[in-house]
Every structure is written in structure tokens, then in C-alpha cells.
Design a protein around this motif. Structure first.
Motif, PDB file in Angstrom:
ATOM      1  N   ILE A   1      17.507 -24.804 123.072  1.00 50.00           N
ATOM      2  CA  ILE A   1      18.558 -25.750 123.465  1.00 50.00           C
ATOM      3  C   ILE A   1      18.019 -27.168 123.290  1.00 50.00           C
ATOM      4  O   ILE A   1      17.021 -27.531 123.918  1.00 50.00           O
ATOM      5  CB  ILE A   1      18.991 -25.500 124.923  1.00 50.00           C
TER       6      ILE A   1
ATOM      7  N   HIS B   1      21.482 -31.782 124.636  1.00 43.64           N
ATOM      8  CA  HIS B   1      22.671 -30.931 124.750  1.00 43.64           C
ATOM      9  C   HIS B   1      23.354 -31.167 126.101  1.00 43.64           C
ATOM     10  O   HIS B   1      22.682 -31.356 127.120  1.00 43.64           O
ATOM     11  CB  HIS B   1      22.281 -29.453 124.601  1.00 43.64           C
TER      12      HIS B   1
ATOM     13  N   VAL C   1      24.610 -29.223 128.219  1.00 39.20           N
ATOM     14  CA  VAL C   1      24.251 -28.278 129.287  1.00 39.20           C
ATOM     15  C   VAL C   1      23.076 -28.810 130.104  1.00 39.20           C
ATOM     16  O   VAL C   1      22.991 -28.588 131.309  1.00 39.20           O
ATOM     17  CB  VAL C   1      23.954 -26.866 128.729  1.00 39.20           C
ATOM     18  N   ARG C   2      22.188 -29.549 129.463  1.00 35.40           N
ATOM     19  CA  ARG C   2      21.051 -30.128 130.187  1.00 35.40           C
ATOM     20  C   ARG C   2      21.501 -31.257 131.115  1.00 35.40           C
ATOM     21  O   ARG C   2      20.958 -31.426 132.204  1.00 35.40           O
ATOM     22  CB  ARG C   2      19.990 -30.623 129.209  1.00 35.40           C
TER      23      ARG C   2
ATOM     24  N   TYR D   1      29.993 -26.572 133.839  1.00 36.22           N
ATOM     25  CA  TYR D   1      29.775 -26.429 132.396  1.00 36.22           C
ATOM     26  C   TYR D   1      30.929 -25.664 131.754  1.00 36.22           C
ATOM     27  O   TYR D   1      31.365 -25.999 130.653  1.00 36.22           O
ATOM     28  CB  TYR D   1      28.434 -25.752 132.110  1.00 36.22           C
TER      29      TYR D   1
ATOM     30  N   ASN E   1      33.765 -27.030 128.901  1.00 35.79           N
ATOM     31  CA  ASN E   1      34.070 -26.299 127.667  1.00 35.79           C
ATOM     32  C   ASN E   1      35.450 -25.652 127.697  1.00 35.79           C
ATOM     33  O   ASN E   1      35.725 -24.726 126.923  1.00 35.79           O
ATOM     34  CB  ASN E   1      32.987 -25.245 127.421  1.00 35.79           C
TER      35      ASN E   1
ATOM     36  N   ASN F   1      26.440 -16.159 126.144  1.00 32.66           N
ATOM     37  CA  ASN F   1      26.257 -17.506 125.629  1.00 32.66           C
ATOM     38  C   ASN F   1      24.904 -18.062 126.081  1.00 32.66           C
ATOM     39  O   ASN F   1      24.637 -18.140 127.280  1.00 32.66           O
ATOM     40  CB  ASN F   1      27.414 -18.385 126.128  1.00 32.66           C
TER      41      ASN F   1
ATOM     42  N   HIS G   1      23.698 -20.967 126.353  1.00 31.77           N
ATOM     43  CA  HIS G   1      23.733 -22.115 127.259  1.00 31.77           C
ATOM     44  C   HIS G   1      24.013 -21.681 128.697  1.00 31.77           C
ATOM     45  O   HIS G   1      23.376 -22.165 129.636  1.00 31.77           O
ATOM     46  CB  HIS G   1      24.769 -23.132 126.779  1.00 31.77           C
TER      47      HIS G   1
ATOM     48  N   TRP H   1      20.902 -19.825 130.030  1.00 31.01           N
ATOM     49  CA  TRP H   1      19.857 -20.781 130.437  1.00 31.01           C
ATOM     50  C   TRP H   1      20.223 -21.462 131.752  1.00 31.01           C
ATOM     51  O   TRP H   1      19.409 -21.552 132.660  1.00 31.01           O
ATOM     52  CB  TRP H   1      19.658 -21.823 129.332  1.00 31.01           C
ATOM     53  N   LEU H   2      21.467 -21.907 131.848  1.00 30.13           N
ATOM     54  CA  LEU H   2      21.910 -22.650 133.024  1.00 30.13           C
ATOM     55  C   LEU H   2      21.847 -21.806 134.294  1.00 30.13           C
ATOM     56  O   LEU H   2      21.493 -22.291 135.360  1.00 30.13           O
ATOM     57  CB  LEU H   2      23.342 -23.145 132.798  1.00 30.13           C
TER      58      LEU H   2
END
Length: 134
Positions: free
Chosen positions: A27, A31, A33-34, A71, A75, A90, A92, A95-96
Motif C-alpha cells: 500500500i 494512499h 487508507v493510510r 473508509y 469508497n 480487499n 486495503h 490492512w486497515l
């Protein structure tokens, strides 16, 4: 007709590890998401924490669930079933959430019961934090 010697990249479809050991390596630093991750870490969630009574089985952390919801909304994903599916598919969302996979009922319960009468204030605080970050 002369055939050329074509070489294809290897496709390791049945490898043991699908993602690298550190999924965050996939990622980019810039991005969105961060940004969601960083900003939600700064939100005051004391009112949400106060809705948990303790005892019984463990709960998913409300900060993680907020990150996932914000998030998802970023989206244009509003369905709890679609959010739950994204948590499994997904990169992202994976990770989240740190690999956590709450089901759609858990997401819906959090959104409808824990965030009841608080979501507007949280969004306002989120916008203020984003504004401060430029």
C-alpha cells in the motif's frame, strides 16, 4: 510461419502465502487508507467506549470498526454485507482491520447501536482533523 520463443511470467497460484509478510508494503504511503487510519486514531471515542459494558465475549475494537466504516463510506460502500466482503477480499480493508473479519451483523450492530446519535459528531471531528492536516 516461424514461432517465436514466448516466455511468460510465473503464476504461483497455489503458494502458501498470498500476500507478502507485511501487507502494508503493498500500500503506497500516500494512499487514502493510510490517511483514514491516521485520522481515526486521533478521534475522541470516549462516548463510544462508554457504551461497552464489559464481561461476556470479547468485542472488535471500536476504533478499527470506525476506520473500516469511514473508509467504506469514502469508497461509496454502505452495505454491511459489502463491507464484510471487502474485509475478506480487499487488501486495503484487510490492512486497515489488521486482518479482522467482523461479519455483516457485527458491522450493522456497531453502526446502528454504538454509533447511534454520535455519527454526526464523529464526522464533524473527522472533517476538522482533515482540515487541520490540509
Amino acid at each position: 510461419m516461424k514461432r517465436r520463443n514466448v516466455v511468460f511470467k510465473e503464476q504461483p497460484g497455489h503458494q502458501v502465502v498470498l500476500f507478502p509478510q507485511r501487507i502494508g508494503d503493498r500500500i503506497p504511503e500516500d494512499h487514502p487508507v493510510r490517511l483514514v487510519d491516521r485520522v481515526v486514531d486521533e478521534l475522541n471515542i470516549d462516548r463510544i467506549l462508554a457504551t461497552y459494558k464489559g464481561g461476556g465475549t470479547s468485542s472488535y475494537h471500536p476504533r478499527m470498526l470506525l476506520k473500516v466504516l469511514f473508509y467504506a463510506y469514502l469508497n461509496n460502500i454502505y452495505s454491511c454485507r459489502r463491507i464484510a466482503r471487502a474485509l475478506e477480499e480487499n487488501i486495503h480493508f484487510i490492512w486497515l482491520s489488521g486482518g479482522s473479519t467482523p461479519d455483516f451483523r457485527t458491522i450493522n450492530d456497531f453502526r446502528s447501536r454504538r454509533l447511534k446519535n454520535q455519527i454526526q459528531d464523529l464526522f464533524a471531528e473527522l472533517v476538522r482533523l482533515l482540515n487541520r492536516l490540509g
